[in-house]
Motif scaffolding. Structure first.
Motif, PDB file in Angstrom:
ATOM      1  N   LEU A 156     -20.298 -15.424 -14.077  1.00  0.00           N
ATOM      2  CA  LEU A 156     -21.655 -15.873 -14.234  1.00  0.00           C
ATOM      3  C   LEU A 156     -21.569 -17.262 -14.917  1.00  0.00           C
ATOM      4  CD1 LEU A 156     -24.733 -15.838 -13.424  1.00  0.00           C
ATOM      5  CD2 LEU A 156     -25.074 -14.554 -15.394  1.00  0.00           C
ATOM      6  N   GLY A 157     -21.902 -18.386 -14.221  1.00  0.00           N
ATOM      7  CA  GLY A 157     -21.844 -19.678 -14.813  1.00  0.00           C
ATOM      8  C   GLY A 157     -22.470 -20.751 -13.984  1.00  0.00           C
ATOM      9  N   VAL A 158     -22.328 -22.060 -14.208  1.00  0.00           N
ATOM     10  CA  VAL A 158     -23.055 -22.900 -13.261  1.00  0.00           C
ATOM     11  C   VAL A 158     -22.904 -22.811 -11.955  1.00  0.00           C
ATOM     12  CG1 VAL A 158     -21.289 -24.941 -13.761  1.00  0.00           C
ATOM     13  CG2 VAL A 158     -23.971 -25.354 -13.408  1.00  0.00           C
ATOM     14  N   ARG A 192     -22.934  -5.204 -12.723  1.00  0.00           N
ATOM     15  CA  ARG A 192     -22.873  -6.622 -13.536  1.00  0.00           C
ATOM     16  C   ARG A 192     -23.615  -7.562 -12.254  1.00  0.00           C
ATOM     17  NH1 ARG A 192     -17.905  -4.996 -15.173  1.00  0.00           N
ATOM     18  NH2 ARG A 192     -16.763  -6.492 -13.934  1.00  0.00           N
ATOM     19  N   MET A 193     -23.174  -7.553 -11.367  1.00  0.00           N
ATOM     20  CA  MET A 193     -23.497  -8.513 -10.254  1.00  0.00           C
ATOM     21  C   MET A 193     -24.946  -8.556 -10.212  1.00  0.00           C
ATOM     22  SD  MET A 193     -22.626 -11.260  -8.424  1.00  0.00           S
ATOM     23  CE  MET A 193     -24.180 -11.955  -8.319  1.00  0.00           C
ATOM     24  N   LEU A 194     -25.694  -7.341  -9.971  1.00  0.00           N
ATOM     25  CA  LEU A 194     -26.963  -6.990  -9.779  1.00  0.00           C
ATOM     26  C   LEU A 194     -27.866  -7.278 -11.132  1.00  0.00           C
ATOM     27  CD1 LEU A 194     -27.142  -3.924  -7.746  1.00  0.00           C
ATOM     28  CD2 LEU A 194     -27.150  -6.341  -6.892  1.00  0.00           C
ATOM     29  N   ARG A 195     -27.433  -7.194 -12.179  1.00  0.00           N
ATOM     30  CA  ARG A 195     -27.963  -7.670 -13.451  1.00  0.00           C
ATOM     31  C   ARG A 195     -28.168  -9.110 -13.458  1.00  0.00           C
ATOM     32  NH1 ARG A 195     -25.203  -3.501 -15.987  1.00  0.00           N
ATOM     33  NH2 ARG A 195     -23.610  -4.893 -16.909  1.00  0.00           N
ATOM     34  N   SER A 196     -26.946  -9.881 -13.078  1.00  0.00           N
ATOM     35  CA  SER A 196     -27.048 -11.499 -13.020  1.00  0.00           C
ATOM     36  C   SER A 196     -28.084 -11.790 -12.083  1.00  0.00           C
ATOM     37  CB  SER A 196     -25.630 -11.710 -12.750  1.00  0.00           C
ATOM     38  OG  SER A 196     -24.541 -11.481 -13.807  1.00  0.00           O
ATOM     39  N   LEU A 197     -28.354 -11.105 -10.908  1.00  0.00           N
ATOM     40  CA  LEU A 197     -29.189 -11.488  -9.964  1.00  0.00           C
ATOM     41  C   LEU A 197     -30.395 -11.268 -10.316  1.00  0.00           C
ATOM     42  CD1 LEU A 197     -29.833 -12.145  -6.799  1.00  0.00           C
ATOM     43  CD2 LEU A 197     -29.576  -9.809  -6.373  1.00  0.00           C
ATOM     44  N   ALA A 246     -24.880 -21.366  -6.427  1.00  0.00           N
ATOM     45  CA  ALA A 246     -24.918 -20.625  -5.217  1.00  0.00           C
ATOM     46  C   ALA A 246     -25.964 -19.678  -4.932  1.00  0.00           C
ATOM     47  CB  ALA A 246     -23.653 -20.025  -5.226  1.00  0.00           C
ATOM     48  N   LEU A 247     -26.457 -18.782  -5.979  1.00  0.00           N
ATOM     49  CA  LEU A 247     -27.466 -18.089  -5.623  1.00  0.00           C
ATOM     50  C   LEU A 247     -28.963 -18.960  -5.669  1.00  0.00           C
ATOM     51  CD1 LEU A 247     -26.761 -15.179  -8.241  1.00  0.00           C
ATOM     52  CD2 LEU A 247     -26.122 -15.350  -5.721  1.00  0.00           C
ATOM     53  N   ALA A 248     -28.830 -19.897  -6.185  1.00  0.00           N
ATOM     54  CA  ALA A 248     -30.104 -20.690  -6.124  1.00  0.00           C
ATOM     55  C   ALA A 248     -30.391 -21.207  -4.617  1.00  0.00           C
ATOM     56  CB  ALA A 248     -30.069 -21.714  -7.157  1.00  0.00           C
ATOM     57  N   ALA A 249     -29.395 -21.604  -4.294  1.00  0.00           N
ATOM     58  CA  ALA A 249     -29.271 -22.119  -2.692  1.00  0.00           C
ATOM     59  C   ALA A 249     -29.274 -21.024  -1.703  1.00  0.00           C
ATOM     60  CB  ALA A 249     -28.070 -23.025  -2.642  1.00  0.00           C
ATOM     61  N   MET A 287     -31.714 -11.870 -13.180  1.00  0.00           N
ATOM     62  CA  MET A 287     -31.788 -13.178 -14.173  1.00  0.00           C
ATOM     63  C   MET A 287     -32.258 -14.301 -13.208  1.00  0.00           C
ATOM     64  SD  MET A 287     -28.568 -12.816 -16.883  1.00  0.00           S
ATOM     65  CE  MET A 287     -28.714 -14.280 -17.308  1.00  0.00           C
ATOM     66  N   ILE A 288     -31.359 -14.382 -12.067  1.00  0.00           N
ATOM     67  CA  ILE A 288     -31.518 -15.530 -11.225  1.00  0.00           C
ATOM     68  C   ILE A 288     -33.010 -15.506 -10.740  1.00  0.00           C
ATOM     69  CG2 ILE A 288     -30.732 -16.883  -9.253  1.00  0.00           C
ATOM     70  CD1 ILE A 288     -28.614 -17.309 -11.714  1.00  0.00           C
ATOM     71  N   GLU A 289     -33.197 -14.374 -10.219  1.00  0.00           N
ATOM     72  CA  GLU A 289     -34.592 -14.037  -9.439  1.00  0.00           C
ATOM     73  C   GLU A 289     -35.635 -14.451 -10.450  1.00  0.00           C
ATOM     74  OE1 GLU A 289     -33.870 -10.783  -6.191  1.00  0.00           O
ATOM     75  OE2 GLU A 289     -34.069 -10.023  -8.168  1.00  0.00           O
ATOM     76  N   ARG A 290     -35.521 -14.228 -11.758  1.00  0.00           N
ATOM     77  CA  ARG A 290     -36.617 -14.704 -12.549  1.00  0.00           C
ATOM     78  C   ARG A 290     -36.653 -16.072 -12.703  1.00  0.00           C
ATOM     79  NH1 ARG A 290     -34.833  -9.799 -15.079  1.00  0.00           N
ATOM     80  NH2 ARG A 290     -33.253 -10.811 -16.694  1.00  0.00           N
TER      81      ARG A 290
END
Length: 262
Positions: free
Chosen positions: A131-133, A161-166, A138-141, A168-171
């Motif tokens: 998880l980084g820039v 871990r991936m779903l936890r990161s997701l 990628a997820l924002a796009a 954060m991105i969704e918020r």
């Protein structure tokens, strides 16, 4: 233009294989497909024979050494009709340190792809395992997240871990990102694979694809030869599974479009 990100915070689960398989199969069906290599290891770029950032890469989009070039100047054709790649380079590993704290750096890829919307029907993004820039971009796009998950117990931690990161991105996005968990490297002969698949389905339900990608040595052979599965007839089981997965994903895409129009 539809954008799918292929990500998992565990390596070796089939992210690059999934990206190239789906991209090549879309191209074989007449769609103009762009594969975006967001991993500094550049495995996808190497798979399709694009030299490691020699003539520009994702790194240049971030303008670390001046103004960013248009994304169209960084796109490379592959040896396969209607299949292109926006390559990676090893310099991308420095981006978190160089631009990670700069405002607006999470939307660089979204803006670049907007300039390519008339050129491609479908974009698939091969993400790094951290998880980084790059993963944030990628997820924002993306319109949908695909999470290849090896059917073994250790892979489940990477999925969590991936779903936890997701989350954060969704918020940050302010809206949900649909996701599909894709079981990979499945061997029905082993109890471990069967138990892991059952656990995935029990815990994540409809988020798990109906299609399961089996263990198939020909998938590795195709990768070693640098030939996408759409053009590697020997991978009968693996190729059939990825075609079924693509049909499943396209049906989801059609349903989403129908719901949006209703």
């Amino acid at each position: 233009m539809v954008v799918w990100a292929v990500a998992n915070q565990k390596g070796g689960v089939g992210k690059t294989t999934t990206t190239v398989a789906l991209g090549s199969m879309l191209a074989s069906r007449g769609e103009r497909a762009l594969m975006v290599d967001m991993d500094p290891h550049a495995s996808l770029s190497g798979y399709v024979g694009v030299e490691n950032g020699a003539h520009g890469s994702i790194y240049d989009l971030f303008g670390s050494s001046g103004s960013a070039p248009p994304a169209s100047s960084l796109v490379h054709a592959t040896a396969y009709e209607r299949l292109s790649v926006l390559p990676a380079s090893s310099a991308m590993i420095t981006l978190d340190r160089q631009v990670g704290t700069r405002a607006g750096m999470g939307l660089v890829l979204s803006q670049a792809l907007a300039g390519l919307a008339e050129d491609f029907d479908h974009v698939l993004i091969d993400c790094p395992p951290t998880l980084g820039v790059l993963m944030v971009n990628a997820l924002a796009a993306s319109d949908r997240l695909l999470v290849p998950t090896q059917t073994e117990a250790l892979a489940l931690a990477g999925l969590e871990r991936m779903l936890r990161s997701l989350g954060m991105i969704e918020r940050s996005r302010g809206r949900p990102l649909p996701r599909t968990i894709v079981p990979t490297m499945y061997d029905a002969r082993t109890h471990a694979s069967r138990a892991c698949l059952e656990q995935l389905r029990e815990k994540y339900g409809d988020a798990v694809s109906a299609t399961v990608i089996p263990t198939d040595t020909q998938i590795r052979e195709a990768s070693a030869a640098g030939v996408p599965l759409a053009s590697w007839s020997a991978a009968r089981r693996g190729g059939l599974a990825y075609r079924q997965l693509l049909d499943e994903l396209l049906a989801m895409r059609g349903q989403l479009m129908a719901d949006a129009a209703a």
